[in-house]
Design an enzyme around this catalytic site. Structure first.
Site, PDB file in Angstrom:
ATOM      1  N   ASN A  10       0.919  -0.985  -0.456  1.00  0.00           N
ATOM      2  CA  ASN A  10      -0.463  -0.049   0.003  1.00  0.00           C
ATOM      3  C   ASN A  10       1.301   1.313   0.035  1.00  0.00           C
ATOM      4  OD1 ASN A  10      -1.877   1.982   0.631  1.00  0.00           O
ATOM      5  ND2 ASN A  10      -2.581   0.676   2.615  1.00  0.00           N
ATOM      6  N   TRP A  11       1.092   2.007  -1.256  1.00  0.00           N
ATOM      7  CA  TRP A  11       1.676   3.018  -1.003  1.00  0.00           C
ATOM      8  C   TRP A  11       1.345   4.186  -0.278  1.00  0.00           C
ATOM      9  CZ3 TRP A  11       4.591   3.840  -7.129  1.00  0.00           C
ATOM     10  CH2 TRP A  11       5.036   2.605  -6.859  1.00  0.00           C
ATOM     11  N   LYS A  12       0.012   4.250  -0.400  1.00  0.00           N
ATOM     12  CA  LYS A  12      -0.722   5.378   0.507  1.00  0.00           C
ATOM     13  C   LYS A  12       0.174   7.025  -0.282  1.00  0.00           C
ATOM     14  CE  LYS A  12       0.069   3.378   4.897  1.00  0.00           C
ATOM     15  NZ  LYS A  12       0.470   2.555   6.681  1.00  0.00           N
ATOM     16  N   HIS A  94      -9.448   1.306   5.405  1.00  0.00           N
ATOM     17  CA  HIS A  94      -7.658   1.190   6.506  1.00  0.00           C
ATOM     18  C   HIS A  94      -8.328   2.889   6.772  1.00  0.00           C
ATOM     19  CE1 HIS A  94      -4.083   2.393   6.828  1.00  0.00           C
ATOM     20  NE2 HIS A  94      -3.534   1.654   5.634  1.00  0.00           N
ATOM     21  N   GLU A  96      -6.500   4.341   8.336  1.00  0.00           N
ATOM     22  CA  GLU A  96      -6.399   5.707   7.931  1.00  0.00           C
ATOM     23  C   GLU A  96      -7.986   7.138   7.392  1.00  0.00           C
ATOM     24  OE1 GLU A  96      -2.665   5.827   5.762  1.00  0.00           O
ATOM     25  OE2 GLU A  96      -1.903   5.013   7.879  1.00  0.00           O
ATOM     26  N   GLU A 161      -5.156  -4.837  10.399  1.00  0.00           N
ATOM     27  CA  GLU A 161      -4.331  -3.743  11.657  1.00  0.00           C
ATOM     28  C   GLU A 161      -4.181  -3.443  12.803  1.00  0.00           C
ATOM     29  OE1 GLU A 161      -1.891  -2.660   6.796  1.00  0.00           O
ATOM     30  OE2 GLU A 161      -4.043  -1.576   7.152  1.00  0.00           O
ATOM     31  N   GLY A 167       3.278   2.222  10.535  1.00  0.00           N
ATOM     32  CA  GLY A 167       3.866   3.150  10.284  1.00  0.00           C
ATOM     33  C   GLY A 167       4.925   3.858  11.904  1.00  0.00           C
ATOM     34  N   SER A 201       3.616  -2.008  10.057  1.00  0.00           N
ATOM     35  CA  SER A 201       5.487  -2.305  10.208  1.00  0.00           C
ATOM     36  C   SER A 201       6.168  -4.049   9.782  1.00  0.00           C
ATOM     37  CB  SER A 201       5.595  -1.837  11.773  1.00  0.00           C
ATOM     38  OG  SER A 201       5.658  -0.544  12.285  1.00  0.00           O
ATOM     39  N   GLY A 222       3.206  -1.161   4.471  1.00  0.00           N
ATOM     40  CA  GLY A 222       2.972   0.277   3.959  1.00  0.00           C
ATOM     41  C   GLY A 222       4.791   0.885   3.236  1.00  0.00           C
ATOM     42  N   GLY A 223       5.380   1.128   4.459  1.00  0.00           N
ATOM     43  CA  GLY A 223       6.398   1.426   4.422  1.00  0.00           C
ATOM     44  C   GLY A 223       7.367   0.704   3.310  1.00  0.00           C
TER      45      GLY A 223
HETATM   46  P1  13P Z   1       3.715   0.301   7.210  1.00  0.00           P
HETATM   47  O1  13P Z   1       3.567  -1.180   7.041  1.00  0.00           O
HETATM   48  O2  13P Z   1       4.339   1.036   6.868  1.00  0.00           O
HETATM   49  O3  13P Z   1       3.508   0.179   9.005  1.00  0.00           O
HETATM   50  O4  13P Z   1       1.833   0.215   6.998  1.00  0.00           O
HETATM   51  C1  13P Z   1       1.276  -0.513   7.710  1.00  0.00           C
HETATM   52  C2  13P Z   1      -0.116  -0.337   6.495  1.00  0.00           C
HETATM   53  O5  13P Z   1      -0.896   0.296   7.078  1.00  0.00           O
HETATM   54  C3  13P Z   1      -0.379  -1.382   5.807  1.00  0.00           C
HETATM   55  O6  13P Z   1      -2.195  -0.655   4.737  1.00  0.00           O
END
Ligand code: 13P
Length: 240
Positions: A10-12, A94, A96, A161, A167, A201, A222-223
């Site tokens: 997920n590149w956000k 999500h 977020e 999640e 993050g 993470s 994510g990251g």
């Molecule tokens: P991180 O892997 O950066 O913690 O993000 C997880 C995430 O929200 C994937 O949707």
């Protein structure tokens, strides 16, 4: 019952048109994996990403869709349009989006239903906050999110999640993840065949242990999915 492993990036709100070399770099670093590999870039990058990934094993997903098929919803994107572009998966609910856009379980269910209707597979996200976990409410919170946001029919993926693990570099204890995935599976209508991902993470050095857990069928990253090299390492370490 075997479930196909799924690793999704997920590149956000990250990535540029100039980053699309990713879709040739990633396949150069991993031979075709025995798993589904999905990358979810921001909306404007979807057409170019689909084109760039088309001869590879990478499947393109989106990060959100609207619950309606069209209409007066400024700034929103329909699942149907995503499907026409060649998108195959869409993340819905999500944390977020729940936090930044006030998305409710009912809205998330309607998004998931719209996705299924359009021929997409929704990845429905659930997870508790740190306060909720500390108050011993994690299972209750996730159970309520599932009850409110999972559609009655159709294929979907669930991503667990924990909000506090996103993050932050903090990963839930393996035991807690195993317990939550088991709780989630027991509450799904077709639990045996539904894939349940862990997210929060996930990194090249922790993914192997996570993926050995019985009820963990993959990861939502994510990251560490932003660079082809670290995502490739996650794929290799997960399957290796
Ligand atoms: P991180 O892997 O950066 O913690 O993000 C997880 C995430 O929200 C994937 O949707």
């Amino acid at each position: 019952m075997s479930r196909r492993m799924l690793i999704a990036g997920n590149w956000k709100m990250n990535g540029q048109l100039s980053d699309l070399g990713y879709f040739s770099n990633l396949p150069e670093q991993v031979s075709t994996p025995d798993a589904e590999i999905i990358v979810c870039p921001p909306f404007p990058l979807l057409p170019a990403s689909i084109e760039a990934a088309k001869t590879s094993f990478i499947v393109i997903g989106a990060q959100d869709c609207h619950g309606a098929s069209s209409g007066a919803h400024t700034g929103d994107v329909s699942a149907r349009l995503l499907a026409v572009l060649g998108v195959q998966y869409v993340i819905v609910g999500h944390s977020e989006r729940r936090a930044d856009h006030g998305e409710t379980d009912a809205m998330i269910r309607s998004k998931a239903e719209a996705a299924i209707e359009a021929g997409l597979i929704p990845i429905i996200c659930v997870g508790e906050t740190l306060e909720q976990r500390q108050a011993g409410q994690a299972v209750e919170v996730v159970a309520a999110q599932l009850a409110g946001s999972v559609p009655k029919t159709g294929e979907y993926v669930v991503a667990y999640e924990p909000v506090w693990a996103i993050g932050t570099g903090l990963v839930a204890e393996l035991e807690d993840i195993a317990q939550m995935h088991d709780e989630i599976r027991s509450r799904l209508t077709r639990g045996e065949t539904t894939r349940i991902l862990y997210g929060g993470s996930v990194k090249p050095d922790n993914c192997h242990a996570l993926m050995l857990l019985d009820d963990v069928d993959g990861a939502l990253v994510g990251g560490a999915s932003l660079k082809a090299q670290s995502f490739a390492e996650i794929i290799k370490n997960t399957l290796g």
